[in-house]
Design a protein around this motif. Sequence first.
Motif, PDB file in Angstrom:
ATOM      1  N   TYR A   1       6.374  21.415 -28.439  1.00  0.00           N
ATOM      2  CA  TYR A   1       6.873  20.601 -27.311  1.00  0.00           C
ATOM      3  C   TYR A   1       5.934  20.803 -26.120  1.00  0.00           C
ATOM      4  O   TYR A   1       5.635  21.946 -25.741  1.00  0.00           O
ATOM      5  N   THR A   2       5.465  19.687 -25.519  1.00  0.00           N
ATOM      6  CA  THR A   2       4.572  19.749 -24.355  1.00  0.00           C
ATOM      7  C   THR A   2       5.068  18.774 -23.285  1.00  0.00           C
ATOM      8  O   THR A   2       5.385  17.606 -23.605  1.00  0.00           O
ATOM      9  N   ASP A   3       5.113  19.238 -21.999  1.00  0.00           N
ATOM     10  CA  ASP A   3       5.462  18.364 -20.869  1.00  0.00           C
ATOM     11  C   ASP A   3       4.480  18.658 -19.741  1.00  0.00           C
ATOM     12  O   ASP A   3       4.420  19.812 -19.261  1.00  0.00           O
ATOM     13  N   THR A   4       3.724  17.663 -19.382  1.00  0.00           N
ATOM     14  CA  THR A   4       2.665  17.889 -18.403  1.00  0.00           C
ATOM     15  C   THR A   4       3.225  18.248 -17.043  1.00  0.00           C
ATOM     16  O   THR A   4       2.556  18.885 -16.222  1.00  0.00           O
ATOM     17  N   GLU A   5       4.501  17.824 -16.775  1.00  0.00           N
ATOM     18  CA  GLU A   5       5.123  18.201 -15.506  1.00  0.00           C
ATOM     19  C   GLU A   5       5.881  19.528 -15.621  1.00  0.00           C
ATOM     20  O   GLU A   5       6.600  19.930 -14.714  1.00  0.00           O
ATOM     21  N   ASN A   6       5.705  20.192 -16.803  1.00  0.00           N
ATOM     22  CA  ASN A   6       6.325  21.489 -17.081  1.00  0.00           C
ATOM     23  C   ASN A   6       7.843  21.396 -17.054  1.00  0.00           C
ATOM     24  O   ASN A   6       8.549  22.334 -16.663  1.00  0.00           O
ATOM     25  N   ASN A   7       8.332  20.210 -17.451  1.00  0.00           N
ATOM     26  CA  ASN A   7       9.768  20.054 -17.550  1.00  0.00           C
ATOM     27  C   ASN A   7      10.244  20.673 -18.856  1.00  0.00           C
ATOM     28  O   ASN A   7       9.686  20.398 -19.935  1.00  0.00           O
ATOM     29  N   SER A   8      11.292  21.501 -18.828  1.00  0.00           N
ATOM     30  CA  SER A   8      11.828  22.116 -20.048  1.00  0.00           C
ATOM     31  C   SER A   8      12.592  21.075 -20.850  1.00  0.00           C
ATOM     32  O   SER A   8      13.094  20.097 -20.294  1.00  0.00           O
ATOM     33  N   PRO A   9      12.673  21.325 -22.181  1.00  0.00           N
ATOM     34  CA  PRO A   9      13.390  20.352 -23.012  1.00  0.00           C
ATOM     35  C   PRO A   9      14.895  20.561 -22.897  1.00  0.00           C
ATOM     36  O   PRO A   9      15.384  21.693 -22.783  1.00  0.00           O
ATOM     37  N   ALA A  10      15.591  19.458 -22.954  1.00  0.00           N
ATOM     38  CA  ALA A  10      17.049  19.558 -23.042  1.00  0.00           C
ATOM     39  C   ALA A  10      17.446  19.992 -24.444  1.00  0.00           C
ATOM     40  O   ALA A  10      18.439  20.700 -24.638  1.00  0.00           O
TER      41      ALA A  10
ATOM     42  N   VAL B   1       0.879  -1.159   0.000  1.00  0.00           N
ATOM     43  CA  VAL B   1       0.000   0.000   0.000  1.00  0.00           C
ATOM     44  C   VAL B   1       0.924   1.218   0.000  1.00  0.00           C
ATOM     45  O   VAL B   1       1.735   1.366   0.941  1.00  0.00           O
ATOM     46  N   ALA B   2       0.844   2.034  -1.029  1.00  0.00           N
ATOM     47  CA  ALA B   2       1.719   3.210  -1.104  1.00  0.00           C
ATOM     48  C   ALA B   2       1.114   4.262  -2.027  1.00  0.00           C
ATOM     49  O   ALA B   2       0.229   3.980  -2.830  1.00  0.00           O
ATOM     50  N   VAL B   3       1.652   5.508  -1.898  1.00  0.00           N
ATOM     51  CA  VAL B   3       1.310   6.598  -2.841  1.00  0.00           C
ATOM     52  C   VAL B   3       2.528   6.811  -3.749  1.00  0.00           C
ATOM     53  O   VAL B   3       3.627   7.106  -3.257  1.00  0.00           O
ATOM     54  N   VAL B   4       2.314   6.661  -5.023  1.00  0.00           N
ATOM     55  CA  VAL B   4       3.398   6.746  -6.017  1.00  0.00           C
ATOM     56  C   VAL B   4       3.270   8.067  -6.787  1.00  0.00           C
ATOM     57  O   VAL B   4       2.173   8.419  -7.260  1.00  0.00           O
ATOM     58  N   ILE B   5       4.397   8.806  -6.904  1.00  0.00           N
ATOM     59  CA  ILE B   5       4.417  10.023  -7.739  1.00  0.00           C
ATOM     60  C   ILE B   5       4.965   9.628  -9.120  1.00  0.00           C
ATOM     61  O   ILE B   5       6.127   9.195  -9.238  1.00  0.00           O
ATOM     62  N   THR B   6       4.153   9.805 -10.223  1.00  0.00           N
ATOM     63  CA  THR B   6       4.585   9.447 -11.600  1.00  0.00           C
ATOM     64  C   THR B   6       5.040  10.705 -12.355  1.00  0.00           C
ATOM     65  O   THR B   6       4.634  11.824 -12.036  1.00  0.00           O
ATOM     66  N   ASN B   7       5.902  10.579 -13.499  1.00  0.00           N
ATOM     67  CA  ASN B   7       6.374  11.682 -14.369  1.00  0.00           C
ATOM     68  C   ASN B   7       6.238  11.213 -15.815  1.00  0.00           C
ATOM     69  O   ASN B   7       6.958  10.313 -16.253  1.00  0.00           O
ATOM     70  N   ASP B   8       5.354  11.904 -16.594  1.00  0.00           N
ATOM     71  CA  ASP B   8       5.108  11.498 -17.997  1.00  0.00           C
ATOM     72  C   ASP B   8       6.221  11.999 -18.907  1.00  0.00           C
ATOM     73  O   ASP B   8       6.877  13.013 -18.632  1.00  0.00           O
ATOM     74  N   GLN B   9       6.416  11.301 -20.020  1.00  0.00           N
ATOM     75  CA  GLN B   9       7.342  11.765 -21.058  1.00  0.00           C
ATOM     76  C   GLN B   9       6.784  13.028 -21.733  1.00  0.00           C
ATOM     77  O   GLN B   9       5.564  13.198 -21.855  1.00  0.00           O
ATOM     78  N   PRO B  10       7.691  13.886 -22.229  1.00  0.00           N
ATOM     79  CA  PRO B  10       7.177  15.014 -23.026  1.00  0.00           C
ATOM     80  C   PRO B  10       6.609  14.517 -24.366  1.00  0.00           C
ATOM     81  O   PRO B  10       6.928  13.399 -24.795  1.00  0.00           O
ATOM     82  N   THR B  11       5.797  15.373 -25.031  1.00  0.00           N
ATOM     83  CA  THR B  11       5.207  15.015 -26.350  1.00  0.00           C
ATOM     84  C   THR B  11       5.566  16.087 -27.375  1.00  0.00           C
ATOM     85  O   THR B  11       5.775  17.256 -27.040  1.00  0.00           O
ATOM     86  N   LEU B  12       5.666  15.642 -28.645  1.00  0.00           N
ATOM     87  CA  LEU B  12       5.894  16.543 -29.798  1.00  0.00           C
ATOM     88  C   LEU B  12       4.667  16.470 -30.705  1.00  0.00           C
ATOM     89  O   LEU B  12       4.329  15.387 -31.222  1.00  0.00           O
ATOM     90  N   THR B  13       4.026  17.599 -30.907  1.00  0.00           N
ATOM     91  CA  THR B  13       2.814  17.652 -31.743  1.00  0.00           C
ATOM     92  C   THR B  13       2.945  18.788 -32.769  1.00  0.00           C
ATOM     93  O   THR B  13       3.897  19.584 -32.743  1.00  0.00           O
ATOM     94  N   ASN B  14       1.932  18.847 -33.632  1.00  0.00           N
ATOM     95  CA  ASN B  14       1.871  19.909 -34.675  1.00  0.00           C
ATOM     96  C   ASN B  14       3.164  19.969 -35.487  1.00  0.00           C
ATOM     97  O   ASN B  14       3.659  21.038 -35.843  1.00  0.00           O
ATOM     98  N   ALA B  15       3.730  18.826 -35.762  1.00  0.00           N
ATOM     99  CA  ALA B  15       4.992  18.784 -36.493  1.00  0.00           C
ATOM    100  C   ALA B  15       4.728  18.897 -37.993  1.00  0.00           C
ATOM    101  O   ALA B  15       3.755  18.354 -38.518  1.00  0.00           O
ATOM    102  N   GLY B  16       5.614  19.614 -38.703  1.00  0.00           N
ATOM    103  CA  GLY B  16       5.460  19.714 -40.154  1.00  0.00           C
ATOM    104  C   GLY B  16       6.464  20.674 -40.768  1.00  0.00           C
ATOM    105  O   GLY B  16       7.414  21.119 -40.119  1.00  0.00           O
ATOM    106  N   VAL B  17       6.288  20.962 -42.054  1.00  0.00           N
ATOM    107  CA  VAL B  17       7.149  21.870 -42.802  1.00  0.00           C
ATOM    108  C   VAL B  17       6.290  22.674 -43.769  1.00  0.00           C
ATOM    109  O   VAL B  17       5.263  22.186 -44.270  1.00  0.00           O
ATOM    110  N   SER B  18       6.706  23.883 -44.060  1.00  0.00           N
ATOM    111  CA  SER B  18       6.016  24.733 -45.030  1.00  0.00           C
ATOM    112  C   SER B  18       7.066  25.465 -45.878  1.00  0.00           C
ATOM    113  O   SER B  18       7.970  26.102 -45.320  1.00  0.00           O
ATOM    114  N   PRO B  19       6.942  25.329 -47.212  1.00  0.00           N
ATOM    115  CA  PRO B  19       6.016  24.469 -47.942  1.00  0.00           C
ATOM    116  C   PRO B  19       6.492  23.042 -47.927  1.00  0.00           C
ATOM    117  O   PRO B  19       7.630  22.778 -47.534  1.00  0.00           O
ATOM    118  N   ILE B  20       5.650  22.122 -48.350  1.00  0.00           N
ATOM    119  CA  ILE B  20       6.037  20.715 -48.317  1.00  0.00           C
ATOM    120  C   ILE B  20       6.951  20.373 -49.487  1.00  0.00           C
ATOM    121  O   ILE B  20       7.571  19.312 -49.492  1.00  0.00           O
TER     122      ILE B  20
END
Length: 699
Positions: free
Chosen positions: A125-134, A92-111
């Motif tokens: 770049y999105t990190d739910t724990e507000n961790n900055s990217p390296a 029986v315990a309380v666990v603190i988890t840390n999610d991986q960051p995500t990359l969205t809206n990726a693309g190039v203009s023009p294609i």
Amino acid sequence: MRQNITGVISQPNPILAVKGNNTAGGENFHVQAWNFTSVAWDVLMAAPFTSSNVYHNVSLAPSYLTAGTVLVRFVDAATMDTTRWALSLDFVAVVITNDQPTLTNAGVSPISGSLATSFTFFVRYTDTENNSPAFVNLTLDGLPYAMSENNTADTNYADGKNYSLTRVIGIRGVFNYSFSTRATSGDVTPVSTPVRQVSVLNRVPSITNAIASDSIHTGRSYWRDFNGTDPDNDTLAWSLSTNASWLSLGPANGTIWGVAPGARSTFFVNVTASDGFGGFASVNYTLTVGNVGPTISNPIVSDSVHNSRRYIRDFNGTDPEGDPLAWSMSTNASWISLGPVNGTVWGIAPATAGLFFVNIGLSDGFGGSASNNYTLSVGNLAPSISNPIASAVAFRRASFVRDFNASDPEGDMLTWSLRTNAGFLSVGAANGTAFGVIPNLMTSYWVEVTVSDGFGGSDRVNFTLSIVNRPPQATLTAPLVAVENDTYQGTFVGTDPDGDTLWWTLRTNATWLTIDPMNGTLRGPAAYGVYFVNVTARDPYGGVAYRNITVTVSRASAPPPPPEPPIIAGGLAILALGVVALAIPVFVATAARRRRDLEQAFLFDSSGAVRMRYDAPGAPFNETEVMSLLGAHDRSQTDTISAEPHTLHLVHRKEGEWVLVSRSADPARVVKAAEPLFASASKDWTVHVSVEEPSEPSA
């Protein structure tokens, strides 16, 4: 059963983890947590346990955690009964988890783009724990490129932050790209996006001076330079496909050249410019080998030249291709020649009229030609006499002069000649003046005057020359009153314009009066009474002149009465003596109104001689002037002759032709005034002939 979990760190996403199982046949348990906000127990997991020993997890809201402590209890899921509960807990315990960051809206203009295109790569770049990217990297064609944050002031990574990179790829091809990142803390596992592709395309060249067709003169050098451009500045290579084996192409400069064949033909030509990367441009055109013929710029249908004159006609030709031109001629006019270089036709026309054909040819030496076919007339336009007459009147022993005028449409020098039975006439060969001295013979002559231009052209006038006698003119100086037994004497003076010798006759009821037939002197002892005196002067050719007076002889013992000429209705007094046939009565008007409708009258017989004459005071014309006026006009075509301010009215009656002279142009008024003369014309002699005047002066 109750359990307190303490020392929970302050991190997001705490999770309650329970590992356990219930004994077979035992009752299940609810997992509850204390809500510090509502101050109550809340069921977090309802009877989650099974006979298998597994983890059961549930997220803890902030209201279940305070000061690092979570209160948990396990409550029998069944109601109170005799069945025993059986729960086995391993963890029986309380666990603190840390999610991986995500990359969205990726693309190039023009294609896709070109070598010069700037491509913008972007990702969020999105990190739910507000961790900055390296780092946030773009991997393009296997090579990593660091991306830049769009907004350096944005430090909230939990809601996402945009990164971008702009780059000119600079080489053609299809390239793989992806994005990768890793958080500086928390879950530092690297994250990447799927591989995508961007294309750098080749831009094709273009030919800037393409044509659809072209032409070249037979046997001439052909040259055509094509220009090409490449938007990627690629070096272009030129190639040629054609059925014109005489053509060549410069592979580096796009210039086509060659010498055209001598025969007309049509060829296809395909020129291609390639950039070495699969891009090309081409021009396909038709090349015509031929010749555009010359033209004669001043053709004619017909032409003419004067007999024996010089003929010249200059033809002009043009060739649109500047070919040297050569002229040729075919004709039945052997007297003309042609300049083969200048197209000038010249020659001396024959003396006789003729009609010729002339065919002019023009050639450019390459099969092109033009022609002009025309008719050449050789002839002459005759002169014309501008003042012909049908008749003329002349007087005996007088000079006759008649000047004829002629013109020639071609300016030929004119020569005059004469044919006539009037041997006394001549004509000026250069000036057309017929002249001569009329003989002392009243007759008619035919006269033909001809003008010639020396080239067979002529005109002539035929007229009748009538020789007439001019009657004498007489002046009577004699008193109108006398005294009984006194010697009465008067003088009759006459002249003849033809120089004829005159003799004198007298008709009178004064038996005591005689006349000297040679000098016209009246003489005799006066006897009482009133007498008419008609004195006539005659020439040998029927010309006569009359003078009529009334002589009043008074008694010797009484004073002589004043002279009173008879007053006739209409206000005109006229004294006249009868004459024999062919004599000329002359009526002298002694009184008149302000203006007379009749001032003179002449009666001509069929021979043209004056048979009778009437003169009002101040009569405007003598017989010579009247004869001249009549001779200058064709009296068969008119009823009046103008002689300003007078008008000569021509009246034809059975006794002859009357010429009535008046200032009035109204023929009815003038004829009415002459009716007394008409009435007396058939009598031998007439006394007191009345010439009526209008009741009002003529307007």
